[in-house]
Design an enzyme around this catalytic site. Sequence first.
Site, mmCIF file in Angstrom:
data_model
loop_
_atom_site.group_PDB
_atom_site.id
_atom_site.type_symbol
_atom_site.label_atom_id
_atom_site.label_comp_id
_atom_site.label_asym_id
_atom_site.label_seq_id
_atom_site.Cartn_x
_atom_site.Cartn_y
_atom_site.Cartn_z
ATOM 1 C CG LEU A 130 2.742 -0.313 0.396
ATOM 2 C CD1 LEU A 130 3.493 -1.710 0.463
ATOM 3 C CD2 LEU A 130 2.195 -0.114 -0.983
ATOM 4 C CG ASP A 131 -4.582 0.016 1.470
ATOM 5 O OD1 ASP A 131 -4.065 -1.119 0.851
ATOM 6 O OD2 ASP A 131 -5.587 0.647 1.079
#
Length: 107
Positions: free
Chosen positions: A64-65
Site C-alpha cells: 500500500l502506498d
Amino acid sequence: FLISFFKKLLKYKRYLKEKMRVNNPSKKLEENKMFKKIQDLLVEELDLERDTIKPETGFEELGLDSLDIFQLINDLEDELDIKIETDADLKTISDLVTYVEKKVAEK
C-alpha cells in the site's frame, strides 16, 4: 543508550500485545469485527487477497502506498463517522484496528 532503551521498550510492547492476545482466545484479532471490516475494505476497494491480510501485516508488506492508505482511512471515516488523525503511528493492520476501535468507543 536511548536507542537501545526504545528498542527494548518496543520489544516489550510487542510481547505484551502477544501475551494479551494469546491469553484471551475469544478476542483473537482475526475474529474481531473491526478487523473483518478493515479486511473487507482492503479486499473490495484495493483488490488485495484476503489471506494476505493478517493483524500483524504492515501496510508496506501489503504494497500500500500513501494514496491507498488515505483511501482506506477515508472509507473508514465515512463508514464509521469518526475522524482518524493522519499523524497517528499506524504501521500494521493491528495498529489500525486498535486505533479505530478506540475512536468508535469515544464517539
